[in-house]
Design an enzyme around this catalytic site. Structure first.
Site: not given
Length: 256
Positions: A6, A12, A99
Site C-alpha cells: 500500500d 509505503i 487505496d
C-alpha cells in the site's frame, strides 16, 4: 503467500499474508528511507500493489521486488465496477483511488452487514459511505490535518508552519488548561486546534448526515496515520481499524 503493498503519499506499508485475513508479518517505511529488510521472508506467489504515490514510487517498489524475488508476478490493483462483494457507485468506477477501493473491500469484510462511514486520515482526509449490502454510495475528500496546517504556514504572511508532532504537543498543553480549551490564546495553539476541530467537525457532520439520510445506524470507522490526533477531538462513537487497505488487498489477492 501474497505480498501486499500500500503505497500512500507519505509512507509505503506492506504485509505478507498467508490467508485473506491473516498477516504473517508486516511493516512500513518512508519513501526516502532505507529499503525494508525482506531477506528472510518466504517467496510469495505474487505481489498485489495499491499505489497512489506516482511513478517514482512505482519504480522503487518494482526495484525492491525485483531485488528480492526476480520476475515475481505483480498485480497493480485498480478500482472496478464490483469486486469482493463491493459495488462501486462512482460515475466512472476506474477513477476511484485504488487505496480507497481496497479500503472499502477491507471494511466491508471486517464489518459485514453494517452501514459504514470510513474516515481515513493521511495526506488527504477521505470519507467513504458504504451500505451494508456492499454498495459504495460516494465519498468526500478534504486536506489532511498536516496539509491544512502546512498550507496555512505557506500561504499566509504571519502564520507559522506547524508540524503534526509540534501540534500534538501544543494540543496537550491546551488540554491541560481547561479555562481556555478548546479556544487558544496564542497563534500556534489556535492554528493546531482550529485545524484539528475542522477535521473532527467534517467527520461528525458527515456521520450525522449519513445516519439521517439512511435512517439507520452507521458505524464510524477510523484509519490512517493521523487518527490518533483526530480521535481526541471527536465526540461521536467510533471504531479504529488501521489495516483496511492491506486487508482489502489480501481479499483481492486471494480471490484471484
Amino acid at each position: 503467500m501474497c505480498l501486499l503493498i500500500d503505497a500512500g503519499n507519505s509512507r509505503i506499508k506492506w504485509a505478507l499474508a498467508d490467508t485473506a485475513r491473516h498477516f504473517v508479518t508486516s511493516g512500513a517505511f518512508e519513501h526516502a528511507s532505507d529499503a525494508p529488510d525482506w531477506s528472510t521472508l518466504p517467496a510469495p506467489r505474487g505481489a498485489w500493489i495499491s499505489n497512489v504515490a506516482g511513478d517514482a514510487a512505482a519504480a522503487r517498489i518494482d526495484a525492491l521486488i525485483e531485488a528480492r524475488w526476480p520476475a515475481l508476478p505483480r498485480t497493480v490493483v485498480r478500482a472496478s465496477a464490483a469486486q469482493c462483494g463491493v459495488t462501486n457507485g462512482y460515475a466512472e468506477p476506474a477513477r476511484l483511488g485504488s487505496d480507497r477501493w481496497a479500503g472499502l473491500i477491507g471494511a466491508h469484510a471486517a464489518f459485514a452487514d453494517e452501514h459504514l462511514l470510513i474516515a481515513t486520515f493521511g495526506t488527504a482526509t477521505t470519507l467513504e459511505a458504504l451500505r451494508a449490502d456492499g454498495h459504495f454510495a460516494g465519498g468526500l475528500i478534504a486536506p489532511g490535518w498536516a496539509l491544512m496546517m502546512r498550507s496555512l504556514g505557506m500561504h499566509t504572511a504571519q502564520l507559522p508552519t506547524v508540524s503534526i508532532d509540534a501540534a500534538t504537543n501544543l494540543l496537550d498543553e491546551l488540554a491541560e488548561n481547561d479555562a481556555h480549551a478548546p479556544f487558544a490564546i496564542d497563534t500556534p495553539h489556535a492554528l493546531s486546534a482550529g485545524c484539528l476541530q475542522a477535521q473532527a467537525g467534517l467527520i461528525e457532520r458527515a456521520w450525522r448526515d449519513l445516519e439521517k439520510a439512511w435512517q439507520a445506524p452507521v458505524r464510524l470507522v477510523l484509519s490512517g496515520g493521523a487518527a490518533d490526533a483526530i480521535v481526541r477531538a471527536l465526540t461521536v462513537p467510533h471504531t479504529r481499524h488501521d489495516t483496511l487497505v492491506l486487508t482489502g488487498l489480501a481479499l483481492i489477492a486471494h480471490s484471484a
